[in-house]
Design an enzyme around this catalytic site. Structure first.
Site, PDB file in Angstrom:
ATOM      1  N   ASN A 191      21.917 -41.976  -8.980  1.00  0.00           N
ATOM      2  CA  ASN A 191      21.852 -40.486  -8.937  1.00  0.00           C
ATOM      3  C   ASN A 191      23.246 -39.708  -9.327  1.00  0.00           C
ATOM      4  O   ASN A 191      23.387 -38.681  -9.040  1.00  0.00           O
ATOM      5  CB  ASN A 191      21.402 -39.827  -7.751  1.00  0.00           C
ATOM      6  CG  ASN A 191      20.221 -40.466  -7.263  1.00  0.00           C
ATOM      7  OD1 ASN A 191      19.332 -40.732  -8.078  1.00  0.00           O
ATOM      8  ND2 ASN A 191      19.931 -41.108  -6.155  1.00  0.00           N
ATOM      9  N   ARG A 192      23.997 -40.428 -10.210  1.00  0.00           N
ATOM     10  CA  ARG A 192      25.411 -39.964 -10.639  1.00  0.00           C
ATOM     11  C   ARG A 192      26.176 -39.654  -9.577  1.00  0.00           C
ATOM     12  O   ARG A 192      27.131 -38.878  -9.533  1.00  0.00           O
ATOM     13  CB  ARG A 192      25.070 -38.395 -11.452  1.00  0.00           C
ATOM     14  CG  ARG A 192      24.549 -38.929 -12.646  1.00  0.00           C
ATOM     15  CD  ARG A 192      25.292 -39.630 -13.588  1.00  0.00           C
ATOM     16  NE  ARG A 192      24.580 -39.995 -14.829  1.00  0.00           N
ATOM     17  CZ  ARG A 192      23.893 -40.952 -15.519  1.00  0.00           C
ATOM     18  NH1 ARG A 192      23.934 -42.144 -14.481  1.00  0.00           N
ATOM     19  NH2 ARG A 192      23.464 -41.163 -16.518  1.00  0.00           N
ATOM     20  N   LEU A 193      25.913 -40.145  -8.148  1.00  0.00           N
ATOM     21  CA  LEU A 193      26.915 -39.821  -6.939  1.00  0.00           C
ATOM     22  C   LEU A 193      27.941 -40.967  -6.983  1.00  0.00           C
ATOM     23  O   LEU A 193      27.636 -41.931  -6.036  1.00  0.00           O
ATOM     24  CB  LEU A 193      25.869 -39.739  -5.906  1.00  0.00           C
ATOM     25  CG  LEU A 193      25.072 -38.283  -5.745  1.00  0.00           C
ATOM     26  CD1 LEU A 193      24.279 -38.201  -4.515  1.00  0.00           C
ATOM     27  CD2 LEU A 193      26.032 -37.140  -6.087  1.00  0.00           C
TER      28      LEU A 193
END
Ligand SMILES: Cc1cc2nc3c(=O)[nH]c(=O)nc-3n(C[C@H](O)[C@H](O)[C@H](O)COP(=O)(O)O)c2cc1C
Length: 214
Positions: A191-193
């Protein structure tokens, strides 16, 4: 025009948590370097970009090969009169970066470059194959040259001149040691985290560790 908006990958291979990291970034770099080597899929794990502040006011980055790293810093070899050499002579602040895609990892190092002692450059130069030694002598790296043929002819002349003789390191070629001031480790996450952990060198030579937002 080629549309790349669907090029998308989820990064899920690993994580980087404060509980599991060492106090010193070189130890973590060492761990990641050998994990990248062992995992495979990366042809030259020691390939890194070096970004410099150009004399023309532009930043410029290019790939070079890391040849040694230790607590002191990161060493690569090049031509001291090249564009990067001239840039570092005026402004030694540089940025090194590694992207180890198979591990979904990136390392970004800000530091100061200094020429390595001549003995170290001599020893490394001596360890290179003769062809590479002559290449370093013959190439006025980053200068405009008349043609490919010119380079090949110059090499032939040198090959004859040095036949059967030891090839000494030219003074315009040698190493740079980049002493790290800040080292950021980036681990791709879902999630691009992503995880981003930054080590910053303090005046007392201890490292402050911070987590950065992805
Ligand atoms: C995989 C790879 C490894 C390279 N290794 C070096 C190196 O160790 N030293 C070097 O001077 N140039 C190396 N180069 C060439 C540099 O990227 C660059 O073209 C050259 O150093 C001149 O850069 P400059 O004109 O910005 O100074 C390498 C290029 C690639 C693609």
């Amino acid at each position: 025009m080629k549309d790349l908006s669907n090029y998308r990958k989820s990064y899920e291979k690993s994580e980087l948590l404060e509980a599991t990291i060492p106090e010193d970034p070189i130890n973590l770099f060492h761990k990641w370097f050998y994990e990248a080597e062992e995992f495979g899929g990366i042809e030259e794990v020691n390939a890194m970009t070096v970004a410099t502040h150009g004399l023309d006011g532009f930043p410029k980055s290019r790939v070079v090969l890391l040849k040694k790293f230790s607590e002191e810093g990161f060493i690569f070899y090049t031509n001291y009169n090249s564009e990067k050499g001239k840039a570092m002579a005026i402004n030694p602040n540089v940025c090194l970066s590694f992207f180890w895609h198979s591990m979904e990892r990136q390392v970004i190092i800000k530091g100061r470059a200094e020429k390595t002692p001549t003995l170290l450059s001599d020893n490394y130069f001596d360890s290179r194959p003769d062809g590479s030694k002559l290449g370093a002598i013959v190439s006025p790296q980053s200068d405009v040259i008349p043609s490919r043929e010119y380079l090949d002819q110059q090499l032939k002349i040198l090959e004859q001149a040095f036949e059967g003789k030891a090839i000494p390191r030219p003074s315009h070629w040698g190493g740079y040691l980049v002493r790290p001031l800040e080292v950021e480790f980036w681990q791709g996450r879902a999630n691009r985290l992503h995880d981003r952990i930054r080590y910053h060198l303090e005046e007392d030579y201890s490292w402050t560790i911070d987590r950065l937002s992805p």
